[in-house]
Write a protein that holds these residues in place. Structure first.
Motif, mmCIF file in Angstrom:
data_model
loop_
_atom_site.group_PDB
_atom_site.id
_atom_site.type_symbol
_atom_site.label_atom_id
_atom_site.label_comp_id
_atom_site.label_asym_id
_atom_site.label_seq_id
_atom_site.Cartn_x
_atom_site.Cartn_y
_atom_site.Cartn_z
ATOM 1 N N ALA A 315 0.559 -1.472 0.001
ATOM 2 C CA ALA A 315 -0.064 0.012 0.043
ATOM 3 C C ALA A 315 0.802 1.388 0.044
ATOM 4 O O ALA A 315 0.502 2.358 -0.698
ATOM 5 C CB ALA A 315 -0.897 0.202 1.154
ATOM 6 N N ALA A 316 2.017 1.384 0.770
ATOM 7 C CA ALA A 316 2.935 2.475 0.934
ATOM 8 C C ALA A 316 3.607 2.736 -0.380
ATOM 9 O O ALA A 316 3.520 3.746 -1.041
ATOM 10 C CB ALA A 316 3.551 2.440 1.906
ATOM 11 N N LEU A 317 4.181 1.736 -1.045
ATOM 12 C CA LEU A 317 5.040 1.613 -2.268
ATOM 13 C C LEU A 317 4.068 2.102 -3.377
ATOM 14 O O LEU A 317 4.593 2.365 -4.482
ATOM 15 C CB LEU A 317 5.819 0.363 -2.615
ATOM 16 N N TYR A 319 1.836 4.324 -3.409
ATOM 17 C CA TYR A 319 1.530 5.922 -3.739
ATOM 18 C C TYR A 319 2.190 6.392 -4.921
ATOM 19 O O TYR A 319 3.186 6.446 -5.562
ATOM 20 C CB TYR A 319 2.133 6.753 -2.714
ATOM 21 N N PRO A 320 0.949 7.118 -5.761
ATOM 22 C CA PRO A 320 1.414 7.672 -7.103
ATOM 23 C C PRO A 320 2.750 8.435 -6.999
ATOM 24 O O PRO A 320 3.166 9.455 -6.168
ATOM 25 C CB PRO A 320 0.501 8.586 -7.279
ATOM 26 N N GLY A 321 3.990 8.488 -7.921
ATOM 27 C CA GLY A 321 4.975 9.191 -7.846
ATOM 28 C C GLY A 321 6.136 8.297 -7.341
ATOM 29 O O GLY A 321 7.307 8.694 -7.416
ATOM 30 N N TYR A 322 6.009 7.476 -6.505
ATOM 31 C CA TYR A 322 6.929 6.660 -5.722
ATOM 32 C C TYR A 322 7.912 5.881 -6.619
ATOM 33 O O TYR A 322 9.145 5.948 -6.511
ATOM 34 C CB TYR A 322 6.457 5.715 -4.402
ATOM 35 N N ARG A 325 10.174 7.976 -8.414
ATOM 36 C CA ARG A 325 11.379 8.290 -7.588
ATOM 37 C C ARG A 325 12.282 7.308 -7.381
ATOM 38 O O ARG A 325 13.608 7.436 -7.204
ATOM 39 C CB ARG A 325 10.681 8.767 -6.280
ATOM 40 N N PHE B 178 4.625 2.677 8.941
ATOM 41 C CA PHE B 178 4.515 3.473 7.689
ATOM 42 C C PHE B 178 3.256 3.541 6.764
ATOM 43 O O PHE B 178 3.378 3.883 5.698
ATOM 44 C CB PHE B 178 5.660 2.589 6.465
ATOM 45 N N ASN B 179 2.397 2.416 7.330
ATOM 46 C CA ASN B 179 0.747 2.659 6.661
ATOM 47 C C ASN B 179 -0.006 3.269 7.529
ATOM 48 O O ASN B 179 -0.515 4.282 7.073
ATOM 49 C CB ASN B 179 0.391 1.089 6.545
ATOM 50 N N LYS B 208 4.110 11.342 1.639
ATOM 51 C CA LYS B 208 3.842 9.937 1.332
ATOM 52 C C LYS B 208 4.888 9.273 0.324
ATOM 53 O O LYS B 208 5.230 7.972 0.786
ATOM 54 C CB LYS B 208 2.443 9.869 0.492
ATOM 55 N N ILE B 209 5.416 9.792 -0.510
ATOM 56 C CA ILE B 209 6.548 9.613 -1.338
ATOM 57 C C ILE B 209 7.769 9.234 -0.447
ATOM 58 O O ILE B 209 8.559 8.260 -0.541
ATOM 59 C CB ILE B 209 6.878 10.442 -2.404
ATOM 60 N N ALA B 212 7.089 6.338 1.584
ATOM 61 C CA ALA B 212 7.573 5.055 0.971
ATOM 62 C C ALA B 212 8.757 4.765 0.779
ATOM 63 O O ALA B 212 9.269 3.305 0.951
ATOM 64 C CB ALA B 212 6.707 5.157 -0.483
ATOM 65 N N LYS B 215 10.063 3.029 4.053
ATOM 66 C CA LYS B 215 9.390 1.869 4.149
ATOM 67 C C LYS B 215 10.178 0.806 2.994
ATOM 68 O O LYS B 215 10.452 -0.342 3.649
ATOM 69 C CB LYS B 215 7.984 1.708 3.782
#
Lengths: 399, 399
Positions: A315-317, A319-322, A325, B178-179, B208-209, B212, B215
């Motif tokens: 869920a965390a990874l 996130y849009p844009g990650y 990056r 992290f979540n 959030k990035i 991520a 995490k």
């Protein structure tokens, strides 16, 4: 469980009959050992019409060119087979199919790829496979994404990391990539004319610190299940087809290592061109290699991002844009590892035919010198190159 | 092998008699269960004079505050004991001594630390231990250096990584740090007044990035054997003494995670000061905490670099200047992880007494709000803070 014994041709035929999955295994009648590597026996198994149908590959307990003085774990056959099986799950189009393997015999049975040729030889001969770079990018994106934290459940990832721990083969990379070429070592092998250039690698603070960082991430960045040795000699090509083989260095490491190794071998071929062709053709083939690198990276990055957008389980990874990056850090790692591949293939023990087969001595030394200089330069600037266009411009600047 | 059963006080006494290593084990006559955690039984074992001599700690197969509905692996007792045994090898002065452990019973016998007090309580009461921060920096430097790639042979490191794979406990951190705090989750727990501030965490792209990325490195950066939960409640102090306990979250992860957790708990105490003391005392204690953070980091970095200079076994990582370069990346990771500790302890499920024991409702909410804002800020600026003086200046800027 069978005990390890070195296969004869007859053993290989019998084994292929038993485990090759053919409808009429009795058609397999003959075998020829074709291994040109130093670590393994490779048998082609022929049918009664003389057609190669199956490959039987067995790990030797020592490095063949050195003899029994350099023992090497047989467990690498398990690691190779497991890596290829795992990669085949995610990229069946671009991974050789393993039909059977036996860890005790250190043997695997796999699909025959006689219709294909080793990419390195084709690159040297100037035979162009317009889809190869794109397909390699696709292979890398699919295999690396699906074995990464984006996709695997954390419990599964941790279990896989343990299953793919590969100390002996990693140690070879740790030594040959990151130690030997940057110190005075008996395993090194380079033209005497380049002594001053090579010696300069040993005392360059920025270079040695950058190489230490690359080695440290090779040790500790368990990002995905790497092929671990994805150079152009580990890749079969045919028209419209590409298949990765030889994954005995597979382990969970930094994604940039696989990307950098792949790009590095295209650059070694780039450096070698003036040794094989006249100026006009050499320039054209060099442009092809730069175009290959562009396609490889852009395909890899685009596919990885698409997979991240649609198939990320964390869920965390997600996130849009990650993912974009993260790919920036992979890109910078890749440039550094690409540089180490150039240097270890010119200064270190293990060389590439692209450069070694250049007949004219002076030209060969000049091409090797170019590769060393380019490798050093890439390691030093890895953090500052934002994208593949800048990368190509920098490579052109270096001649 | 014994089968798991939950210990009674009598079981604990008998076990301590057998495995406590005392010259006259019969002197042990009584036990008191003192566990205030949610995961374990902790028995103090008393002698006939009423003196506590030994601790027996047993993992429960569920989270105690929730009951049997949240099962938790008993294997964590093995991981905790192994982590503490490993850390004790490298920092015996600052690690609780494990006298015996049994993986099947999920039980360990350890030295009694009745002469010590939990650091968190002392920090809340304003009792100052001038050497504690330095000793914690020393503990972190010694344990993390000696289990890192600088020091371990690569084969040994890889085997240790496999031995310390800790999926269930890591999953708790993966979720709670992290979540949860960054999404709308039933486990979150924060004052209703702060709804808008908390909601703003959920849609901040940069935040959030960055989370991520933290995490992802928690998943994949196997740099050293972490304690994994080195907050001020996992640390016993006495005059001139500090001992780490409770290492059930131990695994090979990013070094900055341990550093960030330690700094984060000093900052949580910093944020809580106005809730416990008048303005003048609160300001003085805050300065102490900033001084603690300075000493912790400077001690850690200085000791780690000294160890790197004198005890690095890896030839490439030993290059002068590399350890300092690596510590820059650890420092930046630490600031980010420190920020996540502040947020997960205020927005997430698991809180700290520093803030929770503030009696005045309005003041408590204000202190919690400060911690959330500071945590978010630190995550966002982690890449730009070059050293601990800049860090302290930034913390002061935020009130």
């Amino acid at each position: 469980m069978p005990q390890y014994r070195t296969f004869t041709a007859a053993d290989a035929v019998a084994y292929a009959q038993e485990f090759g999955g053919l409808a009429n295994p009795a058609c397999l009648v003959d075998a020829q050992e074709v291994g040109d590597g130093n670590l393994n026996l490779v048998f082609k198994i022929f049918d009664s019409a003389g057609v190669s149908r199956i490959i039987v590959k067995q790990a030797l307990p020592y490095v063949r060119c050195v003899g029994e003085s350099w023992p090497l774990t047989l467990d690498r056959a398990r690691l190779e087979a497991q890596t290829l099986v795992e990669h085949y799950k995610h990229s069946p189009q671009h991974t050789v199919q393993i039909l059977h393997y036996d860890p005790a015999l250190a043997v695997m049975v796999m699909e025959d790829l006689s219709s294909h040729r080793i990419w390195r030889g084709e690159l040297i001969s100037g035979v162009y496979y317009p889809q190869a770079a794109t397909q390699l990018g696709e292979y890398l994106a699919r295999t690396l994404f699906h074995t990464s934290d984006f996709c695997l459940h954390p419990h599964d990832k941790k279990a896989q990391v343990a299953r793919f721990i590969n100390p002996e083969m990693c140690e070879i990379t740790e030594d040959l990539f990151f130690n030997d070429p940057f110190i005075d070592h008996a395993r090194n092998n380079y033209p005497a004319e380049l002594e001053a250039q090579v010696a300069a690698l040993r005392n360059d603070d920025d270079l040695k610190i950058a190489v230490a960082g690359l080695k440290h991430r090779f040790f500790s960045a368990a990002q995905a299940l790497l092929h671990g040795d994805i150079h152009s000699g580990s890749i079969f090509v045919a028209e419209g087809s590409l298949k990765a083989i030889d994954a005995e260095f597979g382990y969970f490491g930094p994604i940039g290592f696989d990307i950098g190794t792949a790009i590095g071998n295209l650059l070694l071929n780039y450096c070698a061109q003036p040794g094989h062709f006249g100026p006009r053709d050499a320039a054209a083939f060099r442009e092809q290699r730069l175009q290959d690198i562009r396609e490889l990276w852009l395909t890899f990055a685009e596919r990885f991002e698409t997979l991240a957008r649609t198939e990320t389980r964390d869920a965390a990874l997600a996130y849009p844009g990650y993912a974009a990056r993260f790919l920036q850090s992979v890109w910078k790692d890749a440039i550094g590892y690409c540089g180490t591949e150039l240097i270890r293939r010119t200064v270190g023990m293990s060389h590439v035919a692209d450069l070694e087969t250049i007949e004219d001595d002076e030209m060969r030394v000049a091409c090797i010198s170019h590769a060393i200089e380019l490798g050093k330069y890439l390691i030093l600037i890895a953090g500052q190159v934002e994208n593949v266009e800048q990368f190509i411009a920098r490579v052109r600047q270096k001649g």
